[in-house]
Motif scaffolding. Structure first.
Motif, PDB file in Angstrom:
ATOM      1  N   MET A  74       0.867  -1.178   0.000  1.00 23.22           N
ATOM      2  CA  MET A  74       0.000   0.000   0.000  1.00 23.22           C
ATOM      3  C   MET A  74       0.902   1.226   0.000  1.00 23.22           C
ATOM      4  O   MET A  74       1.505   1.551   1.028  1.00 23.22           O
ATOM      5  N   LYS A  75       1.022   1.891  -1.127  1.00 23.97           N
ATOM      6  CA  LYS A  75       1.940   3.035  -1.190  1.00 23.97           C
ATOM      7  C   LYS A  75       1.428   4.187  -2.026  1.00 23.97           C
ATOM      8  O   LYS A  75       2.012   5.268  -1.990  1.00 23.97           O
ATOM      9  N   LEU A  76       0.369   3.990  -2.782  1.00 20.96           N
ATOM     10  CA  LEU A  76      -0.129   5.035  -3.668  1.00 20.96           C
ATOM     11  C   LEU A  76      -1.339   5.709  -3.038  1.00 20.96           C
ATOM     12  O   LEU A  76      -2.413   5.133  -2.996  1.00 20.96           O
ATOM     13  N   VAL A  77      -1.155   6.893  -2.498  1.00 20.16           N
ATOM     14  CA  VAL A  77      -2.197   7.681  -1.847  1.00 20.16           C
ATOM     15  C   VAL A  77      -2.580   7.005  -0.517  1.00 20.16           C
ATOM     16  O   VAL A  77      -2.276   5.841  -0.280  1.00 20.16           O
ATOM     17  N   ASP A  78      -3.254   7.722   0.340  1.00 22.60           N
ATOM     18  CA  ASP A  78      -3.592   7.246   1.674  1.00 22.60           C
ATOM     19  C   ASP A  78      -4.933   6.502   1.696  1.00 22.60           C
ATOM     20  O   ASP A  78      -5.679   6.496   0.721  1.00 22.60           O
ATOM     21  N   ASN A  79      -5.204   5.910   2.878  1.00 27.19           N
ATOM     22  CA  ASN A  79      -6.532   5.377   3.222  1.00 27.19           C
ATOM     23  C   ASN A  79      -6.973   4.218   2.330  1.00 27.19           C
ATOM     24  O   ASN A  79      -8.087   4.193   1.806  1.00 27.19           O
ATOM     25  N   ASN A  80      -6.100   3.239   2.174  1.00 26.89           N
ATOM     26  CA  ASN A  80      -6.446   1.990   1.501  1.00 26.89           C
ATOM     27  C   ASN A  80      -6.775   0.940   2.552  1.00 26.89           C
ATOM     28  O   ASN A  80      -6.388   1.055   3.712  1.00 26.89           O
ATOM     29  N   SER A  81      -7.483  -0.124   2.141  1.00 26.85           N
ATOM     30  CA  SER A  81      -7.789  -1.175   3.108  1.00 26.85           C
ATOM     31  C   SER A  81      -7.843  -2.540   2.436  1.00 26.85           C
ATOM     32  O   SER A  81      -8.262  -2.671   1.280  1.00 26.85           O
ATOM     33  N   ILE A  82      -7.394  -3.545   3.197  1.00 26.90           N
ATOM     34  CA  ILE A  82      -7.533  -4.944   2.803  1.00 26.90           C
ATOM     35  C   ILE A  82      -8.135  -5.693   3.979  1.00 26.90           C
ATOM     36  O   ILE A  82      -7.606  -5.630   5.094  1.00 26.90           O
ATOM     37  N   THR A  83      -9.240  -6.379   3.739  1.00 28.33           N
ATOM     38  CA  THR A  83      -9.833  -7.227   4.758  1.00 28.33           C
ATOM     39  C   THR A  83      -9.927  -8.644   4.207  1.00 28.33           C
ATOM     40  O   THR A  83     -10.350  -8.855   3.069  1.00 28.33           O
ATOM     41  N   ILE A  84      -9.521  -9.607   5.034  1.00 29.11           N
ATOM     42  CA  ILE A  84      -9.546 -11.018   4.660  1.00 29.11           C
ATOM     43  C   ILE A  84     -10.365 -11.744   5.712  1.00 29.11           C
ATOM     44  O   ILE A  84     -10.048 -11.693   6.903  1.00 29.11           O
ATOM     45  N   GLY A  85     -11.429 -12.414   5.280  1.00 26.99           N
ATOM     46  CA  GLY A  85     -12.364 -13.028   6.206  1.00 26.99           C
ATOM     47  C   GLY A  85     -11.828 -14.275   6.883  1.00 26.99           C
ATOM     48  O   GLY A  85     -10.849 -14.888   6.444  1.00 26.99           O
ATOM     49  N   ALA A  86     -12.504 -14.685   7.933  1.00 26.94           N
ATOM     50  CA  ALA A  86     -12.080 -15.818   8.759  1.00 26.94           C
ATOM     51  C   ALA A  86     -12.011 -17.104   7.942  1.00 26.94           C
ATOM     52  O   ALA A  86     -12.860 -17.358   7.080  1.00 26.94           O
TER      53      ALA A  86
END
Length: 203
Positions: A74-86
């Motif tokens: 994550m390096k291009l612009v702020d406020n990115n997210s990755i969520t990986i479920g259980a």
């Protein structure tokens, strides 16, 4: 810090919670931005994981019971997210998330190896006539219980419905909201509907 994870945090006000992690081996987390958050659930296995959070306000959340081998950038612009479920397993994937976008992977997914999942092309393509950019970043959604075959690529704006299978070497660029599909090809298209899959072989 958890054994098997090398943490390098040169930013400010970052939260890295690995307290629930299980087996960790040969993994590295580099945080250079500020106000980032990494939360790893109970019993998560991290093997050969490389995380690079080089901008600000990013979130990585990994649900309980996951087994993961991956690179996360994550390096291009702020406020990115990755969520990986259980309960999701990832055999080997490059995640590139930028320009303020999100990657959401559901519960009990099975991602094979040599995969690429990216919300951004990392470089701009400009329409000469208008001067406007034509390849803006976009979120990616992989719903619950999706199997992604080896060598597949999931690109910006893609959506894969639950209980679906993405065939080997596919390039997914479209939205497939319907559940229980086999999709494949480059670019991927619907090959079959009305399916489901399971991890153990039958018989």
């Amino acid at each position: 810090m958890i054994e098997g994870v090398n943490l390098k945090d040169s930013g400010a006000d970052n939260v890295v919670d690995l307290s629930g992690a299980g087996r960790c081996l040969n993994s590295e987390i580099v945080v250079a931005g500020n106000n980032n958050k990494i939360i790893v659930g109970q019993g998560v296995s991290l093997v050969n994981v490389r995380m690079q959070l080089l901008s600000n306000g990013n979130i990585v959340e990994i649900g309980s019971g996951c087994r993961i081998t991956a690179s996360i950038i994550m390096k291009l612009v702020d406020n990115n997210s990755i969520t990986i479920g259980a309960g999701t397993t990832i055999g080997g994937c490059n995640f590139i998330c930028g320009e303020g976008t999100a990657i959401a992977i559901g519960n009990d997914c099975m991602l094979a190896w040599n995969l690429e999942v990216r919300t951004t092309d990392s470089h701009a393509i400009i329409d000469v006539a208008s001067g406007e950019r034509i390849n803006c970043a976009a979120d990616i959604v992989i719903e619950d219980h999706v199997w992604v075959g080896a060598h597949a690529t999931i690109l910006k704006g893609a959506h894969v419905g639950r209980d679906s299978v993405v065939s080997i070497r596919s390039v997914v660029t479209d939205k497939f909201h319907e559940s229980g599909l086999v999709i494949g090809g480059a670019p991927a298209r619907k090959l079959r509907s009305g399916i489901n899959w399971q991890r153990p072989l039958l018989g």
